[in-house]
Design a protein around this motif. Sequence first.
Motif, PDB file in Angstrom:
ATOM      1  N   SER A 231       1.044  -1.379   0.190  1.00 24.87           N
ATOM      2  CA  SER A 231       0.003   0.151  -0.033  1.00 24.87           C
ATOM      3  C   SER A 231       0.853   1.338  -0.054  1.00 24.87           C
ATOM      4  O   SER A 231       1.570   1.516   0.878  1.00 24.87           O
ATOM      5  N   ASN A 232       0.961   2.075  -1.038  1.00 23.13           N
ATOM      6  CA  ASN A 232       1.383   3.368  -1.036  1.00 23.13           C
ATOM      7  C   ASN A 232       0.945   4.364   0.072  1.00 23.13           C
ATOM      8  O   ASN A 232       1.817   4.795   0.600  1.00 23.13           O
ATOM      9  N   TRP A 233      -0.372   4.109   0.315  1.00 26.45           N
ATOM     10  CA  TRP A 233      -0.860   4.845   1.449  1.00 26.45           C
ATOM     11  C   TRP A 233      -0.244   4.659   2.842  1.00 26.45           C
ATOM     12  O   TRP A 233      -0.047   5.561   3.594  1.00 26.45           O
ATOM     13  N   LYS A 234      -0.252   3.341   3.202  1.00 27.75           N
ATOM     14  CA  LYS A 234       0.079   3.095   4.386  1.00 27.75           C
ATOM     15  C   LYS A 234       1.669   3.261   4.482  1.00 27.75           C
ATOM     16  O   LYS A 234       2.115   3.693   5.518  1.00 27.75           O
ATOM     17  N   GLY A 235       2.321   2.808   3.452  1.00 24.74           N
ATOM     18  CA  GLY A 235       3.792   3.237   3.643  1.00 24.74           C
ATOM     19  C   GLY A 235       4.035   4.812   3.575  1.00 24.74           C
ATOM     20  O   GLY A 235       5.021   4.816   4.274  1.00 24.74           O
ATOM     21  N   SER A 236       3.331   5.434   2.966  1.00 23.80           N
ATOM     22  CA  SER A 236       3.468   6.795   3.200  1.00 23.80           C
ATOM     23  C   SER A 236       3.263   7.624   4.490  1.00 23.80           C
ATOM     24  O   SER A 236       3.970   8.286   5.161  1.00 23.80           O
TER      25      SER A 236
ATOM     26  N   ARG B 157      11.088  -4.004  -0.747  1.00 24.34           N
ATOM     27  CA  ARG B 157      10.113  -3.522  -1.786  1.00 24.34           C
ATOM     28  C   ARG B 157       8.766  -3.907  -1.232  1.00 24.34           C
ATOM     29  O   ARG B 157       7.747  -3.940  -2.158  1.00 24.34           O
ATOM     30  N   THR B 158       8.534  -3.759  -0.079  1.00 24.76           N
ATOM     31  CA  THR B 158       7.194  -4.013   0.737  1.00 24.76           C
ATOM     32  C   THR B 158       6.591  -2.916   1.250  1.00 24.76           C
ATOM     33  O   THR B 158       5.464  -3.011   1.605  1.00 24.76           O
ATOM     34  N   ALA B 159       7.336  -1.618   1.258  1.00 26.53           N
ATOM     35  CA  ALA B 159       6.737  -0.502   2.083  1.00 26.53           C
ATOM     36  C   ALA B 159       5.903   0.054   1.143  1.00 26.53           C
ATOM     37  O   ALA B 159       4.799   0.675   1.776  1.00 26.53           O
ATOM     38  N   PHE B 160       6.062   0.063  -0.111  1.00 24.24           N
ATOM     39  CA  PHE B 160       5.056   0.845  -1.160  1.00 24.24           C
ATOM     40  C   PHE B 160       4.742   0.007  -2.147  1.00 24.24           C
ATOM     41  O   PHE B 160       5.629  -1.077  -2.450  1.00 24.24           O
TER      42      PHE B 160
ATOM     43  N   GLN C 109       9.692   1.654  -7.805  1.00 25.45           N
ATOM     44  CA  GLN C 109      10.649   2.811  -7.990  1.00 25.45           C
ATOM     45  C   GLN C 109      10.595   3.730  -6.523  1.00 25.45           C
ATOM     46  O   GLN C 109      11.510   4.206  -6.254  1.00 25.45           O
ATOM     47  N   VAL C 110       9.605   3.870  -6.058  1.00 26.57           N
ATOM     48  CA  VAL C 110       9.351   4.429  -4.880  1.00 26.57           C
ATOM     49  C   VAL C 110      10.082   3.742  -3.771  1.00 26.57           C
ATOM     50  O   VAL C 110      10.959   4.512  -2.924  1.00 26.57           O
ATOM     51  N   ASN C 111       9.966   2.397  -3.633  1.00 28.25           N
ATOM     52  CA  ASN C 111      10.470   1.735  -2.661  1.00 28.25           C
ATOM     53  C   ASN C 111      12.302   2.083  -2.805  1.00 28.25           C
ATOM     54  O   ASN C 111      12.688   2.258  -1.796  1.00 28.25           O
ATOM     55  N   ASP C 112      12.921   1.800  -4.230  1.00 25.60           N
ATOM     56  CA  ASP C 112      14.290   2.109  -4.100  1.00 25.60           C
ATOM     57  C   ASP C 112      14.731   3.516  -3.956  1.00 25.60           C
ATOM     58  O   ASP C 112      15.795   3.490  -3.196  1.00 25.60           O
ATOM     59  N   ALA C 113      13.989   4.453  -4.171  1.00 29.03           N
ATOM     60  CA  ALA C 113      14.393   5.725  -3.917  1.00 29.03           C
ATOM     61  C   ALA C 113      14.263   6.045  -2.408  1.00 29.03           C
ATOM     62  O   ALA C 113      15.402   6.550  -1.718  1.00 29.03           O
ATOM     63  N   VAL C 114      13.387   5.636  -1.809  1.00 23.50           N
ATOM     64  CA  VAL C 114      13.168   5.827  -0.317  1.00 23.50           C
ATOM     65  C   VAL C 114      14.185   5.173   0.365  1.00 23.50           C
ATOM     66  O   VAL C 114      14.944   5.802   1.560  1.00 23.50           O
ATOM     67  N   ALA C 115      14.648   3.849  -0.227  1.00 21.37           N
ATOM     68  CA  ALA C 115      15.662   3.040   0.486  1.00 21.37           C
ATOM     69  C   ALA C 115      16.974   3.747   0.148  1.00 21.37           C
ATOM     70  O   ALA C 115      17.698   3.567   1.492  1.00 21.37           O
ATOM     71  N   TRP C 116      17.403   4.284  -0.615  1.00 23.44           N
ATOM     72  CA  TRP C 116      18.540   4.920  -0.875  1.00 23.44           C
ATOM     73  C   TRP C 116      18.865   6.225   0.045  1.00 23.44           C
ATOM     74  O   TRP C 116      19.701   6.342   0.688  1.00 23.44           O
TER      75      TRP C 116
ATOM     76  N   HIS D   7       8.495 -12.125   9.846  1.00 24.41           N
ATOM     77  CA  HIS D   7       9.042 -11.658   8.425  1.00 24.41           C
ATOM     78  C   HIS D   7       9.973 -12.698   7.739  1.00 24.41           C
ATOM     79  O   HIS D   7       9.789 -12.618   6.632  1.00 24.41           O
ATOM     80  N   HIS D   8      10.652 -13.550   8.451  1.00 23.42           N
ATOM     81  CA  HIS D   8      11.695 -14.269   7.902  1.00 23.42           C
ATOM     82  C   HIS D   8      10.748 -15.636   7.147  1.00 23.42           C
ATOM     83  O   HIS D   8      11.018 -16.099   6.224  1.00 23.42           O
ATOM     84  N   LEU D   9       9.840 -15.897   7.965  1.00 26.97           N
ATOM     85  CA  LEU D   9       8.761 -16.848   7.427  1.00 26.97           C
ATOM     86  C   LEU D   9       8.005 -16.292   5.914  1.00 26.97           C
ATOM     87  O   LEU D   9       7.743 -16.989   5.051  1.00 26.97           O
ATOM     88  N   TYR D  10       7.520 -14.975   6.156  1.00 27.06           N
ATOM     89  CA  TYR D  10       6.880 -14.706   4.946  1.00 27.06           C
ATOM     90  C   TYR D  10       7.486 -13.105   4.533  1.00 27.06           C
ATOM     91  O   TYR D  10       6.974 -11.978   4.882  1.00 27.06           O
ATOM     92  N   ALA D  11       8.642 -13.056   3.923  1.00 25.22           N
ATOM     93  CA  ALA D  11       9.394 -11.821   3.636  1.00 25.22           C
ATOM     94  C   ALA D  11       8.443 -10.909   2.746  1.00 25.22           C
ATOM     95  O   ALA D  11       8.881  -9.749   2.432  1.00 25.22           O
ATOM     96  N   SER D  12       7.804 -11.601   2.091  1.00 26.99           N
ATOM     97  CA  SER D  12       6.769 -10.873   1.270  1.00 26.99           C
ATOM     98  C   SER D  12       5.538  -9.879   1.929  1.00 26.99           C
ATOM     99  O   SER D  12       4.931  -9.027   1.392  1.00 26.99           O
ATOM    100  N   ILE D  13       5.403 -10.066   3.100  1.00 26.56           N
ATOM    101  CA  ILE D  13       4.163  -9.536   3.817  1.00 26.56           C
ATOM    102  C   ILE D  13       4.783  -8.056   4.371  1.00 26.56           C
ATOM    103  O   ILE D  13       5.817  -7.959   4.762  1.00 26.56           O
TER     104      ILE D  13
END
Length: 311
Positions: free
Chosen positions: A28-33, A86-89, A93-100, A267-273
């Motif tokens: 969710s872009n909203w929850k990540g933001s 890449r699960t925050a947003f 591309q937003v994930n990568d930019a915020v990560a950097w 998180h380790h069981l389900y890294a996609s969550i």
Amino acid sequence: MSNSSILPPLKPQLIIPAAELKELNQRSNWKGSLQLLAHLTVMVASGIVWGTHLAWAQWWIALPAGVIYGFSLASMFATLHETSHRTAFANNQVNDAVAWFAGIFCFYNSTFYRRYHKWHHRYTQLPGQDPELEDPKPTNWREYLWEVSGIPWWIGKVKGHIRIALGNLENCPCIPEEARPEVIRSIRLQILAYVLFIGISITLQQPWFLTYWLIPLALGQPILRAILLAEHTGCTHDENPLTNTRTTYTIWPIRLLMWNMSYHAEHHLYASIPFHALAKAHEKIKENLTKIEPGYITVNRKIIDGFTPAH
């Protein structure tokens, strides 16, 4: 404590059915933001209090604010961690930019970390394969205090950044050959960002690099080090995700600034969550976990209690 589990590994899909997992995996872009905004709000507010009262030499206010501000800087590592997955947003591309940019605050490099961390997930707690095990866990008080101080982390980060900036990625099997130019370029740009900040501070004759980054980050590191020690220390050295990773209950401010990384076994069981669904995942799988603790102080006390007495 045994280094391996007596329990057979249980496939994650047998704990949470595919249909439920698909729902939990919704990014969710909203929850990540909102999460990022909350984190930055704490950072800005505590930074203002820290800087203002430091200038006035009101240490009884400046120091607590500095610890909060410093931890908000250090815990941008959690922001980097979530966005590196890449699960925050919902947008990569937003994930990568915020990560950097998060890496700028916490002195990690997301381009390197994404590959490094992928190996940590692939080989969690497997000696000789998990890159996180290259840094030995403390076995006595002296090693513990050294680790929690953050000093070895600072030394490692400075050496690592310089080494990679010079093009040396030897002994980094987690970085594939084709990704090395990107990693080197990314770290060089990060170092350039620090050089520019230092240059601005010197030009304007203001100690901003020290007061708004270096000193507070040093104040916040011990908290982050203690939290990260709790994730796997004392867990099994095998492929069983139900026993090789620990979930730790903690207070809401820590969960906020750590982006729910306290639900680490989930998180380790389900890294996609995504971070915002980890609490729901915990309710579904907690009966299957063997490593759950009521707080980070408790975990660190147990780590200390497990030290071998000196002879």
